[in-house]
Write an enzyme that holds these catalytic residues in place. Structure first.
Site, mmCIF file in Angstrom:
data_model
loop_
_atom_site.group_PDB
_atom_site.id
_atom_site.type_symbol
_atom_site.label_atom_id
_atom_site.label_comp_id
_atom_site.label_asym_id
_atom_site.label_seq_id
_atom_site.Cartn_x
_atom_site.Cartn_y
_atom_site.Cartn_z
ATOM 1 N N CYS A 5 1.079 -0.570 0.100
ATOM 2 C CA CYS A 5 0.009 -0.041 0.105
ATOM 3 C C CYS A 5 0.370 1.114 -0.249
ATOM 4 C CB CYS A 5 -1.529 -0.018 1.459
ATOM 5 S SG CYS A 5 -1.719 -1.007 1.508
ATOM 6 N N GLY A 37 -0.154 0.156 -5.163
ATOM 7 C CA GLY A 37 -1.571 -0.516 -4.787
ATOM 8 C C GLY A 37 -2.432 0.269 -5.630
ATOM 9 N N ASN A 111 0.601 0.713 5.740
ATOM 10 C CA ASN A 111 0.965 0.394 5.037
ATOM 11 C C ASN A 111 2.198 -0.662 5.393
ATOM 12 O OD1 ASN A 111 3.925 0.518 3.240
ATOM 13 N ND2 ASN A 111 2.684 -0.547 2.277
ATOM 14 N N GLY A 112 1.663 -1.796 5.348
ATOM 15 C CA GLY A 112 2.185 -3.389 6.125
ATOM 16 C C GLY A 112 1.477 -4.439 6.495
ATOM 17 N N CYS A 246 12.837 -3.117 4.873
ATOM 18 C CA CYS A 246 12.151 -3.895 3.646
ATOM 19 C C CYS A 246 13.929 -3.632 2.976
ATOM 20 C CB CYS A 246 11.382 -3.891 3.640
ATOM 21 S SG CYS A 246 10.261 -4.217 1.768
ATOM 22 N N TYR A 252 12.838 -3.883 -5.755
ATOM 23 C CA TYR A 252 11.406 -3.460 -6.708
ATOM 24 C C TYR A 252 10.202 -2.575 -6.276
ATOM 25 C CZ TYR A 252 7.140 -4.812 -8.848
ATOM 26 O OH TYR A 252 6.124 -4.718 -9.534
ATOM 27 N N SER A 293 10.810 -2.434 -14.254
ATOM 28 C CA SER A 293 11.460 -3.052 -13.548
ATOM 29 C C SER A 293 13.026 -2.416 -13.061
ATOM 30 C CB SER A 293 11.080 -3.811 -12.709
ATOM 31 O OG SER A 293 11.076 -4.587 -13.473
ATOM 32 N N ASP A 356 14.468 -6.950 -12.141
ATOM 33 C CA ASP A 356 15.093 -6.571 -10.612
ATOM 34 C C ASP A 356 14.760 -7.950 -9.543
ATOM 35 O OD1 ASP A 356 11.811 -6.146 -11.222
ATOM 36 O OD2 ASP A 356 12.334 -7.095 -8.828
ATOM 37 N N CYS A 392 6.643 -13.854 2.051
ATOM 38 C CA CYS A 392 6.968 -12.649 3.232
ATOM 39 C C CYS A 392 5.513 -12.210 3.811
ATOM 40 C CB CYS A 392 7.738 -11.006 1.874
ATOM 41 S SG CYS A 392 6.935 -9.480 3.562
ATOM 42 N N CYS A 443 15.133 -6.022 6.968
ATOM 43 C CA CYS A 443 14.623 -7.256 6.378
ATOM 44 C C CYS A 443 15.211 -8.150 6.022
ATOM 45 C CB CYS A 443 13.561 -6.507 6.697
ATOM 46 S SG CYS A 443 12.421 -8.580 6.676
ATOM 47 N N CYS A 446 12.966 -12.535 3.151
ATOM 48 C CA CYS A 446 12.624 -13.454 1.854
ATOM 49 C C CYS A 446 14.066 -14.053 1.433
ATOM 50 C CB CYS A 446 11.786 -12.424 0.888
ATOM 51 S SG CYS A 446 12.758 -11.045 0.061
HETATM 52 P P1 AMP Z 1 7.422 -14.106 -11.497
HETATM 53 O O1 AMP Z 1 8.930 -14.267 -11.837
HETATM 54 O O2 AMP Z 1 7.097 -14.274 -12.977
HETATM 55 O O3 AMP Z 1 6.461 -14.495 -10.769
HETATM 56 O O4 AMP Z 1 7.359 -12.616 -12.148
HETATM 57 C C1 AMP Z 1 8.549 -11.769 -11.572
HETATM 58 C C2 AMP Z 1 8.817 -10.061 -12.087
HETATM 59 O O5 AMP Z 1 7.523 -9.565 -11.148
HETATM 60 C C3 AMP Z 1 9.672 -9.367 -11.134
HETATM 61 O O6 AMP Z 1 10.090 -8.897 -12.497
HETATM 62 C C4 AMP Z 1 9.340 -8.192 -10.775
HETATM 63 O O7 AMP Z 1 9.939 -6.924 -11.344
HETATM 64 C C5 AMP Z 1 8.142 -8.025 -11.385
HETATM 65 N N1 AMP Z 1 7.632 -8.574 -8.693
HETATM 66 C C6 AMP Z 1 8.422 -8.783 -8.218
HETATM 67 N N2 AMP Z 1 7.463 -9.011 -7.186
HETATM 68 C C7 AMP Z 1 6.805 -8.370 -7.423
HETATM 69 C C8 AMP Z 1 5.358 -7.883 -6.485
HETATM 70 N N3 AMP Z 1 5.706 -7.778 -5.559
HETATM 71 N N4 AMP Z 1 3.922 -7.776 -7.282
HETATM 72 C C9 AMP Z 1 4.176 -7.339 -8.087
HETATM 73 N N5 AMP Z 1 5.422 -7.832 -8.875
HETATM 74 C C10 AMP Z 1 6.502 -7.978 -8.618
#
Ligand code: AMP
Length: 471
Positions: A5, A37, A111-112, A246, A252, A293, A356, A392, A443, A446
């Site tokens: 959030c 969000g 947020n959290g 975090c 990301y 990303s 990322d 997480c 933290c 993950c």
């Molecule tokens: P996948 O490995 O298919 O689950 O997708 C990974 C991609 O989703 C990465 O390239 C990130 O840019 C993006 N991503 C990573 N964490 C999240 C998240 N918590 N919510 C939405 N997208 C994410």
């Protein structure tokens, strides 16, 4: 329920009427936090007598219209954007949450994620509290109201914090008084700054920039800030030896133009890319990011490796919500709708592809296949975070352990699954050094499965549940 959030609070003092109403300022700030969000958005302002709220499902521009916003009178208010894939996606869960009690109203934007939210809710329900939604935020609101019946806002907040386990950055209004609170380990970001006529508190500094304001500083872990009578009052309610910021915010989640706990996210990601190039060099013809990303780390990787930075993929930034009919052909269309290859840049090249993170691995697989189909001779995946091996519980909606590919497969196994010629993940030390904050104050749950607080069902704990040290 895990939530990602963004929160904001605005208060304007002095001359009236203000040229830009607080509700509009909150709306602009929420636009800047939209990446945090996309499921729902809400604004609550207080006009000195009572709170007024606008909230709904969808993106900021879908939820608010100008006439309704301008009609929201009041100099002080809070706002929220929310995204949750687990748990209910219902209007009742939209924030801000308002709880009416004997002496007035409390409005809260959170947020959290609380680790003990469920137990606290059960206790409160046993005492007769009635809940309308199923989120942690409502639990915090009820706890606060209960304490406010006996104590002033500072003592009330201190007593609430004692009961909470988990992550929480909060923007709160007790009637027309704005407050900001960050949990004692400082998991999620929260900062505040000045605007010409008052103050703004926000999850990320980009929201303050958007309002043409000036970032003053982060809210400290365990600190309560009250914005009252034109002044900022600080109460350091708890002081832990360590924090637990975090790391995924830097990897990301946060916008690269935000400054979080003193570190510009862009710089961190650039350093991640440079470090990745040193840890996992490869001979390639071009370094391409997975947009958006991977962009900043790809810039860093290209700089350090001296391989040409060139975009091989383009993202459709206006995709929003799309309906996709079932079937393989439509699934392909869905992928291409979001991302397309730039064939001429890729054809015949050895591509170093930077992203990322890998969570489930499905996105990487699809993208690498696309790059191969566009004529790349080799695809080398380089990832700006270490393998994500554990869920997480503290506010990032990651995936369950079953779904996390690195929780079950070796690096070679992931490499094969995503169909890369080679795969290199950043090391934990590399990430920590790129962030520039001591590992003890981060933290990395993950990445290690060892969390800074006790998590029921998880055996490892980075350090024992910290005793709350009152300050
Ligand atoms: P996948 O490995 O298919 O689950 O997708 C990974 C991609 O989703 C990465 O390239 C990130 O840019 C993006 N991503 C990573 N964490 C999240 C998240 N918590 N919510 C939405 N997208 C994410």
């Amino acid at each position: 329920m895990r939530e990602e959030c963004g929160v904001v609070g605005v208060v304007q003092f002095d001359e009236e009427p203000h040229p830009v109403p607080s509700a509009l300022r909150i709306y602009y700030a929420l636009y800047a936090l939209q990446h945090r969000g996309q499921e729902s958005a809400g604004v609550t302002v207080h006009d000195g007598k009572e709170p007024h709220t606008l909230k709904g499902m969808g993106l900021v521009p879908e939820v608010f219209n100008k006439d309704e916003l301008v009609a929201l009178k009041g100099d002080v208010g809070i706002g929220h954007v929310r995204y949750s894939t687990c748990g209910d996606s219902r209007i009742e869960n939209c924030q801000p949450f308002i709880v009416k009690y004997k002496s007035g109203n409390v409005a809260l934007a959170h947020n959290g994620n609380l680790v003990n939210g469920y137990e606290l809710r059960e206790q409160l329900e046993a005492e007769g509290h009635v809940f309308v939604a199923n989120s942690d935020t409502e639990v915090i609101a009820h706890l606060l109201v209960k304490e406010l019946l006996k104590y002033d806002p500072v003592e009330a907040m201190r007593n609430v914090i004692k009961q909470l386990n988990g992550s929480y950055s909060l923007a709160i209004m007790i009637d027309d008084m704005l407050m900001a609170v960050r949990d004692p380990l400082g998991f999620k970001p929260l900062c505040f700054g000045t605007i010409d006529s008052g103050y703004v508190v926000a999850s990320e500094s980009v929201a303050i920039d958007t309002l043409n304001g000036k970032l003053l500083r982060d809210v400290n872990p365990g600190e309560l800030i009250i914005f009252r009578d034109g002044e900022v009052e600080s109460y350091q309610l708890f002081q832990e030896k360590y924090c637990a910021h975090c790391v995924f915010e830097y990897v990301y989640f946060a916008r690269p133009d935000s400054i979080i706990d003193g570190q510009l996210v862009y710089k961190v990601r650039e350093k991640i890319g440079e470090r990745l190039a040193r840890e996992h060099p490869v001979s390639g013809d071009m370094v391409s990011p997975v947009p958006d990303s991977g962009i900043t780390s790809a810039i860093g990787y290209a700089k350090e490796s001296k391989i040409n930075y060139e975009e091989g993929l383009m993202k459709n930034r206006y995709i929003g919500r799309t309906f996709i009919l079932p079937g393989q052909a439509m699934r392909e269309t869905a992928v291409r709708l979001k991302m397309n290859t730039i064939g001429q840049n890729i054809k015949g090249k050895k591509v170093v592809l930077i992203d990322d993170s890998i969570v489930r691995g499905t996105t990487s697989r699809r993208i690498i296949d696309m790059v191969r189909n566009a004529g790349a001779t080799e695809v080398h995946a380089r990832i700006g975070s270490p393998p994500i091996i554990a869920p997480c519980y503290l506010g990032i909606d990651m995936a369950s352990r079953d779904e996390l590919i690195a929780a079950h497969k070796s690096i070679q196994g992931v490499e094969a699954m995503i169909n890369a010629d080679s795969l290199g993940y950043l090391s934990i030390d590399g990430l920590v050094e790129s962030i520039g904050i001591d590992r003890d104050n981060l933290c990395v749950g993950c990445l290690t499965g060892a969390y800074p607080v006790d998590i029921p069902g998880e055996s490892l704990c980075q350090r024992k549940q910290l005793k709350l040290n009152e300050f």
